[in-house]
Write a protein that holds these residues in place. Sequence first.
Motif, PDB file in Angstrom:
ATOM      1  N   VAL A 162       0.723  -1.235   0.049  1.00 36.89           N
ATOM      2  CA  VAL A 162       0.114  -0.060  -0.103  1.00 36.89           C
ATOM      3  C   VAL A 162       0.961   1.259  -0.110  1.00 36.89           C
ATOM      4  O   VAL A 162       1.715   1.474   0.900  1.00 36.89           O
ATOM      5  CB  VAL A 162      -1.144   0.107   1.112  1.00 36.89           C
ATOM      6  N   GLU A 163       0.854   2.030  -1.369  1.00 39.80           N
ATOM      7  CA  GLU A 163       1.510   3.357  -1.211  1.00 39.80           C
ATOM      8  C   GLU A 163       0.523   4.567  -0.744  1.00 39.80           C
ATOM      9  O   GLU A 163      -0.353   4.385  -0.488  1.00 39.80           O
ATOM     10  CB  GLU A 163       1.863   3.670  -2.645  1.00 39.80           C
ATOM     11  N   CYS A 169       5.517   2.951   1.398  1.00 41.70           N
ATOM     12  CA  CYS A 169       5.026   1.793   0.872  1.00 41.70           C
ATOM     13  C   CYS A 169       5.051   0.562   1.801  1.00 41.70           C
ATOM     14  O   CYS A 169       6.139   0.259   2.469  1.00 41.70           O
ATOM     15  CB  CYS A 169       5.706   1.030  -0.397  1.00 41.70           C
ATOM     16  N   GLY A 199       1.704  -2.448  -5.619  1.00 47.09           N
ATOM     17  CA  GLY A 199       0.711  -1.766  -5.102  1.00 47.09           C
ATOM     18  C   GLY A 199      -0.210  -1.055  -6.037  1.00 47.09           C
ATOM     19  O   GLY A 199      -0.039  -1.396  -7.159  1.00 47.09           O
TER      20      GLY A 199
END
Length: 127
Positions: A5-6, A22, A118
């Motif tokens: 997940v950025e 990230c 991501g």
Amino acid sequence: QVQLVESGGGLVQAGGSLRLSCVASGLSFRDYAVSWFRQAPGKEREFVAGTNWGGASTYYSDSVQGRFAISRLNAKNTAYLQMNSLKPDDTAVYYCAATNSENGVLVLTAEIDFPYWGQGTQVIVSS
């Protein structure tokens, strides 16, 4: 399952800075090399920066060398991309990617080597 997940993208003026993060889950992060890629409108996705499993080895594309810095904190399952002296040409969606290929020892630059990606974070640099 594996998730990357950025965060940290946004709108910034030319010359400004942003730090992307990230956060990884579902994998043994310390065993994975991580790279950042970006895709500008109408262009193919390209490699930006990469680091190996421990962070001791890093590599940058010519276009960001000297302006961007990749780092990681394995204790927090997080990789970072510090972006300084931003230019309008840096406008893109930025993606982080992780791979255990080569046991995470090498910095890899080809998309095909990365099984985990991501969703991307948008960076817009205004002139």
